[in-house]
Design a protein around this motif. Structure first.
Motif, PDB file in Angstrom:
ATOM      1  N   ILE A  71       0.779  -1.257   0.078  1.00 47.09           N
ATOM      2  CA  ILE A  71       0.049  -0.008   0.085  1.00 47.09           C
ATOM      3  C   ILE A  71       0.877   1.309   0.071  1.00 47.09           C
ATOM      4  N   ALA A  72       2.065   1.109   0.859  1.00 46.88           N
ATOM      5  CA  ALA A  72       2.804   2.464   0.709  1.00 46.88           C
ATOM      6  C   ALA A  72       3.466   2.459  -0.576  1.00 46.88           C
ATOM      7  N   SER A  73       3.777   1.640  -1.205  1.00 46.48           N
ATOM      8  CA  SER A  73       4.420   1.703  -2.480  1.00 46.48           C
ATOM      9  C   SER A  73       3.595   2.160  -3.533  1.00 46.48           C
ATOM     10  N   PHE A  74       2.388   1.892  -3.485  1.00 51.00           N
ATOM     11  CA  PHE A  74       1.250   2.317  -4.369  1.00 51.00           C
ATOM     12  C   PHE A  74       1.367   3.988  -4.233  1.00 51.00           C
ATOM     13  N   VAL A  75       1.178   4.060  -2.979  1.00 49.20           N
ATOM     14  CA  VAL A  75       0.858   5.829  -2.748  1.00 49.20           C
ATOM     15  C   VAL A  75       2.279   6.381  -2.993  1.00 49.20           C
ATOM     16  N   THR A  76       3.398   5.943  -2.630  1.00 50.66           N
ATOM     17  CA  THR A  76       4.963   6.699  -2.842  1.00 50.66           C
ATOM     18  C   THR A  76       5.250   6.782  -4.185  1.00 50.66           C
ATOM     19  N   PRO A  78       5.647   7.365  -7.906  1.00 51.24           N
ATOM     20  CA  PRO A  78       5.079   7.856  -9.311  1.00 51.24           C
ATOM     21  C   PRO A  78       5.086   6.727 -10.233  1.00 51.24           C
ATOM     22  N   LEU A  94       7.546   1.624  -9.388  1.00 55.11           N
ATOM     23  CA  LEU A  94       6.324   1.251  -8.896  1.00 55.11           C
ATOM     24  C   LEU A  94       6.019  -0.183  -9.071  1.00 55.11           C
ATOM     25  N   ASP A 183      -8.313   2.861  -9.019  1.00 54.52           N
ATOM     26  CA  ASP A 183      -6.870   3.199  -8.926  1.00 54.52           C
ATOM     27  C   ASP A 183      -6.147   2.226 -10.014  1.00 54.52           C
TER      28      ASP A 183
END
Length: 350
Positions: A71-76, A78, A94, A183
């Motif tokens: 989840i953090a990778s998906f948000v962090t 680009p 990503l 998403d």
């Protein structure tokens, strides 16, 4: 003389005993039963069992941490960030992070479950004799009576508020998963319905990169054009040209059968989308005598003298026409955008 020809009483004692043993041996295909259960170290050593318990807990915890990292990778990260990772080379940060974290999360769950089953769960084999599947009439009657009594006690039939709200909750819970689809990428919105063509945009020859003039298009020729202002070094050139690619053909006005096509043309010069309405292949084959254009992918054929209607092949509808005219400089220009989406049909098409 072989042993089979020697009388049994004359055979040596060992051979006679072995021969007798073979004759009185039990059925070799008899069910040997289950093997003797051998306890594992976790069954007899509590410290070993605790170690296995911690190992399983560690794997499940690792899975949870990997999920959080996903989840953090998906948000962090680009979408366009590229990093070098040995030995994979230059990869999308990503995609790599999502693949690694999700892979670790799934692997840790599986590994933990397998280790739990092999070390801590019971490993004794249990057998049971087969029995008829159908129950006795008395048992069936009792089960149905118990079910009816339970349904009556639950008030499911009488309490409509509870029943209806339960149905609503069960129906809406799966919608939470649908939200995740948002998403997967940006929504297409109305991008498929419009192109760069607009009123006043000049038709630019894709070969010379110069504005097209009526005298540049001769009868029987096929010319390709793009909208004014669209350059090949633009970052979205391929996206835009895939919708705005145009083919220009000059036909004798008397040969044009479709009334609207004649009105939207200029001195017999007609402009149609180059994108086939079957699967979006670029059309590039033109028959001068028949005014037919042919898609090289699946042979869909369109009649440019009759509104670009489909006369052969799997295409579902005619090619969209672009209304054109001449500006003050004497160059061909668009008088608007296509009146319908270009390319193959899609589910949003109205």
């Amino acid at each position: 003389m072989s042993n089979q020809e020697i009388p049994e009483e004359n055979l040596p004692a060992e051979q006679g005993a072995a021969h007798t043993a073979v004759e009185v041996a039990e059925d070799p295909f008899a069910d040997p039963g289950l093997p003797v259960h051998k306890p594992r170290i976790q069954d007899i050593d509590e410290r070993a069992a605790r170690r296995s318990e911690r190992t399983v807990a560690f794997m499940f915890t690792l899975s949870m941490l990997a999920t959080i990292a996903f989840i953090a990778s998906f948000v962090t990260f680009p979408v366009d960030k590229i990093v070098y990772i040995w030995p994979f080379g230059n990869v999308s940060a990503l995609n790599f992070s999502l693949g690694m974290t999700l892979g670790v999360a799934l692997f840790a769950i599986g590994a933990g479950a397998v280790h739990w089953a092999r070390t801590l769960m019971s490993d004794q084999e249990i057998t049971d004799e087969r029995h008829p599947i159908a129950a006795e009439p008395e048992v069936r009657a009792k089960v149905m009576a118990d079910f009816a009594a339970g349904a009556e006690e639950s008030g499911f039939g009488r309490r409509k508020l509870i029943r209806n709200t339960m149905f609503g909750a069960l129906a809406m819970v799966p919608l939470a998963g649908v939200v995740l689809l948002r998403d997967l990428g940006p929504l297409p919105e109305k991008k498929l319905r419009s192109t760069l063509w607009a009123k006043g945009k000049q038709l630019i020859n894709v070969n010379t990169n110069e504005p097209l003039r009526p005298e540049d298009v001769v009868v029987g020729s096929l010319t390709f054009a793009k909208p004014e202002g669209l350059e090949e070094d633009a970052h979205d050139f391929q996206t835009q040209i895939a919708k705005a690619a145009l083919m220009i053909v000059r036909i004798q006005p008397d040969d044009i059968k479709d009334k609207r096509e004649l009105e939207w043309s200029h001195e017999g010069i007609v402009a149609y989308s180059k994108i086939c309405t079957h699967v979006g292949c670029p059309i590039s084959l033109y028959e001068q005598q028949t005014h037919h254009v042919l898609c090289p992918c699946h042979q869909s054929t369109f009649d440019l003298a009759d509104g670009a209607r489909v006369i052969f092949g799997p295409a579902g509808h005619p090619l969209p026409q672009l209304r054109i005219g001449v500006n003050a400089e004497g160059n061909l220009e668009a008088l608007g955008d296509f009146d319908e989406p270009v390319g193959p049909a899609f589910w949003e098409r109205g």
